[in-house]
Design a protein around this motif. Structure first.
Motif, PDB file in Angstrom:
ATOM      1  N   ILE A 156     116.391  69.388  34.662  1.00  0.00           N
ATOM      2  CA  ILE A 156     115.505  68.564  33.848  1.00  0.00           C
ATOM      3  C   ILE A 156     113.995  68.618  34.681  1.00  0.00           C
ATOM      4  N   PHE A 157     112.934  68.839  33.970  1.00  0.00           N
ATOM      5  CA  PHE A 157     111.732  68.743  34.323  1.00  0.00           C
ATOM      6  C   PHE A 157     110.976  67.638  34.013  1.00  0.00           C
ATOM      7  N   VAL A 158     110.771  66.731  34.711  1.00  0.00           N
ATOM      8  CA  VAL A 158     110.074  65.444  34.262  1.00  0.00           C
ATOM      9  C   VAL A 158     108.494  65.910  34.412  1.00  0.00           C
ATOM     10  N   HIS A 159     107.768  65.880  33.478  1.00  0.00           N
ATOM     11  CA  HIS A 159     106.456  66.133  33.438  1.00  0.00           C
ATOM     12  C   HIS A 159     105.539  64.641  33.441  1.00  0.00           C
ATOM     13  N   THR A 160     105.115  64.043  34.624  1.00  0.00           N
ATOM     14  CA  THR A 160     104.352  63.014  34.495  1.00  0.00           C
ATOM     15  C   THR A 160     102.962  63.291  34.498  1.00  0.00           C
ATOM     16  N   LYS A 161     101.984  62.170  34.609  1.00  0.00           N
ATOM     17  CA  LYS A 161     100.760  62.193  34.644  1.00  0.00           C
ATOM     18  C   LYS A 161     100.231  62.872  35.855  1.00  0.00           C
ATOM     19  N   GLN A 162     101.108  62.670  36.915  1.00  0.00           N
ATOM     20  CA  GLN A 162     100.662  63.041  38.306  1.00  0.00           C
ATOM     21  C   GLN A 162     101.514  64.514  38.745  1.00  0.00           C
ATOM     22  N   GLU A 163     102.571  64.454  38.511  1.00  0.00           N
ATOM     23  CA  GLU A 163     103.317  65.602  38.813  1.00  0.00           C
ATOM     24  C   GLU A 163     104.519  66.077  37.869  1.00  0.00           C
ATOM     25  N   VAL A 164     105.220  67.107  38.428  1.00  0.00           N
ATOM     26  CA  VAL A 164     106.352  67.665  37.662  1.00  0.00           C
ATOM     27  C   VAL A 164     107.715  67.446  38.710  1.00  0.00           C
ATOM     28  N   ILE A 165     108.517  66.814  38.397  1.00  0.00           N
ATOM     29  CA  ILE A 165     109.691  66.693  39.169  1.00  0.00           C
ATOM     30  C   ILE A 165     110.926  67.289  38.560  1.00  0.00           C
ATOM     31  N   ASP A 166     111.859  67.801  39.331  1.00  0.00           N
ATOM     32  CA  ASP A 166     112.825  68.416  38.628  1.00  0.00           C
ATOM     33  C   ASP A 166     114.146  68.172  39.523  1.00  0.00           C
ATOM     34  N   TYR A 167     115.315  67.880  38.670  1.00  0.00           N
ATOM     35  CA  TYR A 167     116.529  67.536  39.142  1.00  0.00           C
ATOM     36  C   TYR A 167     117.773  67.989  38.245  1.00  0.00           C
ATOM     37  N   TYR A 168     119.090  68.054  38.739  1.00  0.00           N
ATOM     38  CA  TYR A 168     119.835  68.535  37.773  1.00  0.00           C
ATOM     39  C   TYR A 168     120.484  67.172  37.186  1.00  0.00           C
ATOM     40  N   PHE A 169     120.416  67.697  35.548  1.00  0.00           N
ATOM     41  CA  PHE A 169     121.005  66.286  34.951  1.00  0.00           C
ATOM     42  C   PHE A 169     120.986  66.924  33.629  1.00  0.00           C
ATOM     43  N   LYS A 170     121.626  66.291  32.493  1.00  0.00           N
ATOM     44  CA  LYS A 170     121.901  66.656  31.210  1.00  0.00           C
ATOM     45  C   LYS A 170     121.053  66.257  30.187  1.00  0.00           C
ATOM     46  N   MET A 171     120.302  66.880  29.105  1.00  0.00           N
ATOM     47  CA  MET A 171     119.365  66.315  28.411  1.00  0.00           C
ATOM     48  C   MET A 171     119.927  65.305  27.381  1.00  0.00           C
TER      49      MET A 171
END
Length: 235
Positions: A156-171
């Motif tokens: 999962i790539f979490v696109h925030t207002k400041q950055e993109v954070i990725d981690y292993y998870f299910k949608m």
């Protein structure tokens, strides 16, 4: 303390909104600080920050929509509530992530419902967070900072207002953790409706300039979700 701004070039409307706000906050036993501005220019020149901003759309000089747009560009996270005699402006409000739209003359039930919702949002804002964990590394991300989440392979790539954070998870599991203000517009995307400023030709247009695909089977549901998000104050 809830900080509220009223921006309207009609002194009678400012007085009416103030009276309604004071009555409402007293009933809720909630402390509030209310500031009034007679123009968009005056509001922008203030160095104060507000939790809620009531904006008349049609004003002499800078209109409320432009004032809101400039506030967003400067990084404001305020909840905007537009006040207008013209209901067709409700769709323009998407472009500045508005949280409410009230028609003049003000309906007391609708006004109170809007305040109920915003007060809950403000009170819950600190606890509304997504916790991302990668091994021994952990980070808490406020929901309001998330634009959208993207699934690529098992990540999962979490696109925030400041950055993109990725981690292993299910949608599917992620969708359960987020509020109803997040919509699965495509099997690979969960979008924060707060960040959506428009929709055209199968694409959700975001406030940061990005476009996300909306699957054909979810287009009608997506449009309904957008309208429901804007009209929460009617309930």
């Amino acid at each position: 303390m809830i900080r509220i701004a009223i921006c309207d070039d009609d002194s009678n409307m400012i007085g009416e909104l103030k009276d309604k706000l004071i009555t409402y906050m007293d009933e809720k036993h909630q402390r509030a600080q209310i500031r009034s501005f007679s123009s968009g220019e005056d509001l922008l020149s203030s160095d104060e920050s507000f939790d809620i901003v009531f904006l008349d759309i049609q004003m002499t000089g800078m209109n409320g929509m432009e004032a809101a747009r400039r506030l967003r560009q400067s990084g404001s996270e305020s909840f905007f509530v537009f006040v207008s005699i013209l209901k067709e402006y409700v769709y323009d409000a998407f472009s500045v992530e508005a949280s409410g739209f009230l028609l003049k003359p003000l309906d007391d039930c609708r006004f109170r419902a809007t305040l109920d919702r915003l007060l809950r949002s403000i009170q819950n804002q600190q606890s509304s967070i997504l916790t991302v964990q990668k091994g021994t590394w952990c980070k808490s991300i406020p929901f309001v900072d998330i634009l959208y989440c993207e699934a690529i392979n098992r990540k999962i790539f979490v696109h925030t207002k400041q950055e993109v954070i990725d981690y292993y998870f299910k949608m599917k599991e992620l969708e359960k953790k987020l509020t109803p203000d997040f919509f699965c517009c495509h099997r690979s995307y969960l979008v924060n409706l707060r960040a959506v400023c428009g929709y055209e030709k199968g694409l959700a247009k975001l406030s940061n300039g990005e476009n996300l695909p909306v699957s054909r089977l979810r287009q009608q549901e997506f449009m309904e979700a957008m309208l429901t998000y804007m009209k929460k104050g009617d309930k």
